[in-house]
Write a protein that holds these residues in place. Structure first.
Motif, PDB file in Angstrom:
ATOM      1  N   GLY A  57     -20.198 -25.299  -8.350  1.00  0.00           N
ATOM      2  CA  GLY A  57     -19.931 -24.519  -9.551  1.00  0.00           C
ATOM      3  C   GLY A  57     -21.092 -24.547 -10.532  1.00  0.00           C
ATOM      4  O   GLY A  57     -22.238 -24.810 -10.172  1.00  0.00           O
ATOM      5  N   ASN A  58     -20.783 -24.281 -11.781  1.00  0.00           N
ATOM      6  CA  ASN A  58     -21.749 -24.142 -12.864  1.00  0.00           C
ATOM      7  C   ASN A  58     -22.293 -25.511 -13.283  1.00  0.00           C
ATOM      8  O   ASN A  58     -21.570 -26.305 -13.886  1.00  0.00           O
ATOM      9  CB  ASN A  58     -21.062 -23.451 -14.050  1.00  0.00           C
ATOM     10  N   PRO A  59     -23.568 -25.820 -13.005  1.00  0.00           N
ATOM     11  CA  PRO A  59     -24.107 -27.136 -13.375  1.00  0.00           C
ATOM     12  C   PRO A  59     -24.089 -27.399 -14.870  1.00  0.00           C
ATOM     13  O   PRO A  59     -24.120 -28.561 -15.300  1.00  0.00           O
ATOM     14  CB  PRO A  59     -25.540 -27.085 -12.841  1.00  0.00           C
ATOM     15  N   ALA A  60     -24.030 -26.323 -15.673  1.00  0.00           N
ATOM     16  CA  ALA A  60     -24.010 -26.486 -17.131  1.00  0.00           C
ATOM     17  C   ALA A  60     -22.611 -26.337 -17.710  1.00  0.00           C
ATOM     18  O   ALA A  60     -22.447 -26.147 -18.915  1.00  0.00           O
ATOM     19  CB  ALA A  60     -24.951 -25.459 -17.764  1.00  0.00           C
ATOM     20  N   ALA A  61     -21.598 -26.392 -16.880  1.00  0.00           N
ATOM     21  CA  ALA A  61     -20.213 -26.223 -17.350  1.00  0.00           C
ATOM     22  C   ALA A  61     -19.852 -27.300 -18.368  1.00  0.00           C
ATOM     23  O   ALA A  61     -20.303 -28.436 -18.269  1.00  0.00           O
ATOM     24  CB  ALA A  61     -19.253 -26.288 -16.169  1.00  0.00           C
ATOM     25  N   PRO A  62     -19.039 -26.939 -19.365  1.00  0.00           N
ATOM     26  CA  PRO A  62     -18.648 -27.921 -20.388  1.00  0.00           C
ATOM     27  C   PRO A  62     -17.759 -29.036 -19.846  1.00  0.00           C
ATOM     28  O   PRO A  62     -17.658 -30.093 -20.469  1.00  0.00           O
ATOM     29  CB  PRO A  62     -17.897 -27.064 -21.424  1.00  0.00           C
ATOM     30  N   VAL A  63     -17.124 -28.808 -18.720  1.00  0.00           N
ATOM     31  CA  VAL A  63     -16.282 -29.844 -18.105  1.00  0.00           C
ATOM     32  C   VAL A  63     -16.912 -30.231 -16.774  1.00  0.00           C
ATOM     33  O   VAL A  63     -17.148 -29.379 -15.928  1.00  0.00           O
ATOM     34  CB  VAL A  63     -14.833 -29.347 -17.884  1.00  0.00           C
ATOM     35  N   ARG A  64     -17.197 -31.523 -16.600  1.00  0.00           N
ATOM     36  CA  ARG A  64     -17.791 -32.020 -15.357  1.00  0.00           C
ATOM     37  C   ARG A  64     -16.895 -33.113 -14.784  1.00  0.00           C
ATOM     38  O   ARG A  64     -16.692 -34.160 -15.405  1.00  0.00           O
ATOM     39  CB  ARG A  64     -19.188 -32.576 -15.619  1.00  0.00           C
ATOM     40  N   LEU A  65     -16.378 -32.854 -13.618  1.00  0.00           N
ATOM     41  CA  LEU A  65     -15.565 -33.843 -12.903  1.00  0.00           C
ATOM     42  C   LEU A  65     -16.398 -34.411 -11.762  1.00  0.00           C
ATOM     43  O   LEU A  65     -16.848 -33.674 -10.887  1.00  0.00           O
ATOM     44  CB  LEU A  65     -14.297 -33.208 -12.344  1.00  0.00           C
TER      45      LEU A  65
END
Length: 243
Positions: A57-65
């Protein structure tokens, strides 16, 4: 913490991962991140990190699991089955969140599976990862009835020979060849001792820095989720950050 770490190291050393006839090589510099973007959007994006993990997914996403998984862990296979669709649809595809997969080594079979999961370019990883978890019961079954000859092969002092013996006895060559791999490529991946040693260090870091005691284990936006070990426990915490 020290007891858990010692147990992991002992399990790996017991099959010769950390001790070999050849002198230890100087650790290699981490590979630069490699990215793959397909036309499908965030759900088709895979990023290999310098830490040998993979971001979906988006490496800069605000949520990182971050999820730590062992390929021989039945609970990890169950978590993958329960979470794959909701994570993809509700988090990865939207770009709001990204899933980072970090292998966690518990035994020599995990080493072999990790080398095969990471064999080839980044776009191959997800398919390899899912296949190993979905067919876990099938390829781990032979390990339950090892004979003395197999035990001897699995203790070969040569790292590449040892890894190939485990892969062969567990029929992992067959599964990977069905995914389009050739035997020479698989042999090269199984001989990657440098990656195996880095994965061992990453496992030690997981114990020491993220307090991983078992798998699956989760870190959400930098915070280890102690006491959360399945999709039912993770889901409400994830949803609270996505909405």
């Amino acid at each position: 913490m020290l007891k858990v770490l010692t147990t992991i190291i002992a399990a790996l050393a017991g099959v010769g991962l950390l001790t070999a006839a050849a002198p230890a090589r100087k650790p290699l510099a981490p590979k630069p991140a490699a990215r793959v973007v397909a036309s499908g959007g965030w759900g088709a994006k895979v990023t290999r990190t310098p830490q040998d993990s993979y971001i979906l997914g988006n490496p800069a996403a605000p949520v990182r699991l971050i999820t730590y998984i062992s390929y021989t862990c039945p609970h990890c296979a169950e978590f993958d089955k329960e979470s794959e669709v909701p994570l993809k649809v509700g988090m990865i595809d939207t770009g709001k969140g990204a899933l980072e997969v970090r292998p966690f080594l518990r035994n020599a079979i995990d080493v072999v599976a990790t080398l095969l999961a990471e064999c080839g370019p980044p776009e191959k990883f997800l398919g390899n990862h899912l296949m190993l978890l979905r067919r876990q019961d099938e390829w781990t079954a032979p390990a339950m009835s090892m004979n003395e000859a197999q035990k001897a092969r699995w203790s070969n002092p040569d790292f590449a020979t040892r890894m190939r013996a485990i892969a062969s006895d567990l029929k992992l060559y067959d599964l990977m060849e069905a995914r389009g791999y050739g035997r020479p490529e698989l042999d090269r991946c199984l001989a990657d001792r440098a990656l195996a040693e880095r994965a061992t260090r990453h496992t030690q870091d997981a114990v020491e820095k993220d307090f991983v005691r078992g798998t699956p284990a989760f870190v959400l936006n930098g915070v280890p989720l102690a006491g959360t070990a399945n999709w039912a426990g993770l889901k409400p915490q994830l949803e609270a950050r996505l909405h």
